[in-house]
Structure formats: structure tokens, C-alpha cells
Design an enzyme around this catalytic site. Structure first.
Site, PDB file in Angstrom:
ATOM      1  N   ARG A   1     -37.922  13.839  34.025  1.00  0.00           N
ATOM      2  CA  ARG A   1     -37.144  13.849  35.257  1.00  0.00           C
ATOM      3  C   ARG A   1     -37.989  14.503  36.345  1.00  0.00           C
ATOM      4  NH1 ARG A   1     -34.484  10.381  33.444  1.00  0.00           N
ATOM      5  NH2 ARG A   1     -32.222  10.307  33.118  1.00  0.00           N
TER       6      ARG A   1
ATOM      7  N   GLU B   1     -35.749  11.101  44.332  1.00  0.00           N
ATOM      8  CA  GLU B   1     -35.818   9.669  44.040  1.00  0.00           C
ATOM      9  C   GLU B   1     -34.734   8.956  44.828  1.00  0.00           C
ATOM     10  OE1 GLU B   1     -35.643   8.563  39.910  1.00  0.00           O
ATOM     11  OE2 GLU B   1     -37.335   9.835  39.405  1.00  0.00           O
TER      12      GLU B   1
ATOM     13  N   HIS C   1     -39.583   5.016  38.536  1.00  0.00           N
ATOM     14  CA  HIS C   1     -38.603   5.341  37.474  1.00  0.00           C
ATOM     15  C   HIS C   1     -38.234   4.083  36.675  1.00  0.00           C
ATOM     16  CE1 HIS C   1     -35.147   8.240  36.216  1.00  0.00           C
ATOM     17  NE2 HIS C   1     -35.501   7.433  35.213  1.00  0.00           N
TER      18      HIS C   1
HETATM   19  O1  LIG Z   1     -34.257   7.567  32.864  1.00  0.00           O
HETATM   20  C1  LIG Z   1     -33.808   6.864  32.008  1.00  0.00           C
HETATM   21  C2  LIG Z   1     -32.842   7.274  31.026  1.00  0.00           C
HETATM   22  O2  LIG Z   1     -32.305   8.382  31.128  1.00  0.00           O
HETATM   23  O3  LIG Z   1     -32.555   6.484  30.114  1.00  0.00           O
END
Ligand SMILES: O=CC(=O)O
Length: 307
Positions: A224, A252, A271
Site C-alpha cells: 500500500r 492514489e 496499482h
Molecule cells: O490491492 C489489491 C488488493 O488488495 O487486492
């Protein structure tokens, strides 16, 4: 005959892929952009994107379980109606995210990002790259994603160190505790972050942690964005002391005028760790398992919020 087990999924495609299902299971398509198609849904599968907004549609619906399509679930408990449990998508994204982590590391070390720019300008510009082979790689976070990264790194002949919240021996791997991080960072050439988000991991890699990395080290983040103090990372990359390859950023989406975009040696993916063709078959497998369990009255898997 008992009333059917009702499962909502956000797309027709997912509904199709779930077939065949056990007897007495009814699948309805609900993208969660409007009201629910029925008053009671045993398993709600929200859309992959915009989960937080979608959860607002659950008000007034009798829901047995929300089955998220993501692994991460920070902040979601507060958005769920009282008493509704949440299962995450453990088992769905590890393969794809680990693949991207290794891909980002290689892309940065071997300057594939530079070659992509050179390709666009038809420029023949050989660079003597840094191999992943022989690098001292530290994977921070030894959950599903971290372990999948570790498994993929071994054949690259790296010197691998695993770090997690607590020290342990896991499947023959000596996992270090996070309290050892400050001792381990000075020998780390590639730091790969695979931790969940949330309060307890926020800025775990702050200015002081980055300063412990040796000159030229690469920071890869597929966990993250807030795991890293972004301002500190901008400072360390702007000075060309460190490099970074990131699938997640803070904030983000990263605004177009953010200095991270323009920092030298920074490669950014939007992401997309889990967003690949590997997702659907694994998601279908987890959903079928969840549905089959519910149909026979067994406890659900992957519960991360008890409800
Ligand atoms: O970021 C992606 C997830 O949490 O699956």
C-alpha cells in the site's frame, strides 16, 4: 424446498463463469450502482473497483456475507452495515501481485523503463544493468503476497531475507521480526514491501528507514502507498541516492503534478498488481468454494471482519 441461496455478482461475465453451481443457488447480477435487486442476499460480491462507494448500497438489504474481490480491507469495517461479515480475496491476487513485484524489480534494475523510452525515440543506448541475481533482497511482509514473491525470487539466485511482524520459522524460512529491520536495512540492495495498509504499517518505511538503505538501493512497493513516507522517498530519489519501482503510491491516483512522477529512477505502475488475467480463474475458484460452503451450511473462508 428451502429458499435458494442468493449470490450477487457485479457482472454478467462473472455470473457466467461461476456456472455450474450447486443446486438451489441463485446468482443475480448487481453492479451495486443502484438499489439491490432483492431484499435478502446471502453472499454479496461487490465490484473490484469503487468498493467503498458500492458498500453504501447495502443499507436496508439483509446480507449474509460480503465477499470482496480484494485482499486489502483497510477502512472497510466502518463502511459495512452492522453485523455483516467481510471475507477478503486471499488466494486470488498473490500470484499476479508477486509476478508484478519481481517484474518491477527487474524492470528497474535492468533499466527496462529506460529502454522503453529509447524504443519510443528509436535510440540504441546500451546500459550495463544491475542483475537481480546476487542481490540482497529483503521482503517486508510474509503473508500470502510476500511468500509468493519469495518463492519467485529463489530461482533468480538472490540472497533473500524475509521480515514480518514477528520472528518465526515458517516452512524452512527463518523469518525475521520487524524489530530487526533497522539492523537489516543497511545490507539490503532491494527492499520489497508486501505489507497490508492501515494504521499499524503507515510510514513503516519513513525517512530514517530509507536513510539506512545503502546508496543505489531499490525500493519496490506492491503493498500500500502509505507504507512509505512519500515525501522522504521523493527526497531520496530526487537526489538519485535510491531508486523506486512502485505499484502503489500515496496518494492514489498520483496527481499529474506530483514530484514522484518526475523523480529520476522512479518507475510507477497504477496499482495493478492483482489486475491481470490471473485474477478471474482464481476469483471463481474462491467464490465457488465460498458458495459451496454456504450451500451446505459450513463456515465461510477468508473472514477478515467478523461482523
Ligand atoms: O490491492 C489489491 C488488493 O488488495 O487486492
Amino acid at each position: 424446498m428451502t429458499s435458494p441461496l442468493v449470490v450477487s455478482v457485479p457482472t454478467e461475465g462473472l455470473a457466467r463463469d461461476l456456472q455450474p453451481l450447486p443446486e438451489n443457488v441463485e446468482v443475480v447480477v448487481w453492479p451495486m450502482t443502484g438499489p439491490a435487486p432483492c431484499d435478502r442476499i446471502d453472499i454479496v460480491v461487490p465490484p473490484y473497483q469503487n468498493l467503498n462507494a458500492a458498500l453504501g448500497q447495502l443499507a436496508g438489504v439483509e446480507v449474509g456475507l460480503v465477499q470482496s474481490q480484494s485482499i486489502g480491507y483497510e477502512g472497510i469495517a466502518a463502511l459495512l452495515p452492522a453485523g455483516v461479515p467481510l471475507a477478503n480475496a486471499a488466494g486470488v491476487h498473490e500470484t499476479s501481485t508477486a509476478e508484478l513485484a519481481v517484474g518491477l524489480a527487474i524492470a528497474s534494475l535492468r533499466r527496462l523503463d529506460q529502454f522503453a523510452r529509447d524504443t519510443a525515440t528509436a535510440t540504441w543506448n546500451p546500459v550495463f544493468g544491475t542483475s537481480l541475481a546476487d542481490r540482497r533482497v529483503l521482503v517486508l511482509g510474509w503473508g500470502g503476497v510476500g511468500k509468493a514473491i519469495g518463492a519467485r525470487l529463489i530461482p533468480f539466485e538472490v540472497d533473500l531475507t524475509a521480515v514480518a511482524s514477528r520472528a518465526r520459522d515458517e516452512d524452512g524460512v527463518a523469518v525475521h521480526g520487524v524489530d530487526e529491520l533497522a539492523d537489516l536495512l543497511p545490507r539490503t540492495e532491494v527492499l520489497i514491501l508486501a505489507l497490508p495498509g492501515g494504521h499499524s504499517t503507515r510510514h513503516i518505511i519513513d525517512a530514517a528507514a530509507l536513510a539506512l538503505l545503502p546508496d543505489g538501493a531499490l525500493v519496490v512497493n506492491v503493498g500500500r502507498g502509505p507504507l512509505i513516507d512519500t515525501d522522504a522517498l521523493v527526497a531520496e530519489t530526487a537526489s538519485r541516492r535510491l531508486r523506486a519501482a512502485l505499484d502503489v503510491t500515496d496518494p492514489e491516483p498520483l496527481p499529474a503534478d506530483h514530484p514522484l512522477w518526475r523523480s529520476p529512477g522512479v518507475l510507477i505502475a497504477p496499482h495493478v498488481g492483482g489486475a491481470s488475467s490471473a485474477m478471474r480463474p482464481r476469483l471463481v475458484r474462491v467464490l465457488r468454494d465460498q458458495i459451496t460452503r454456504a450451500a451446505r451450511g459450513a463456515a465461510p473462508i477468508n473472514i477478515v471482519v467478523a461482523g
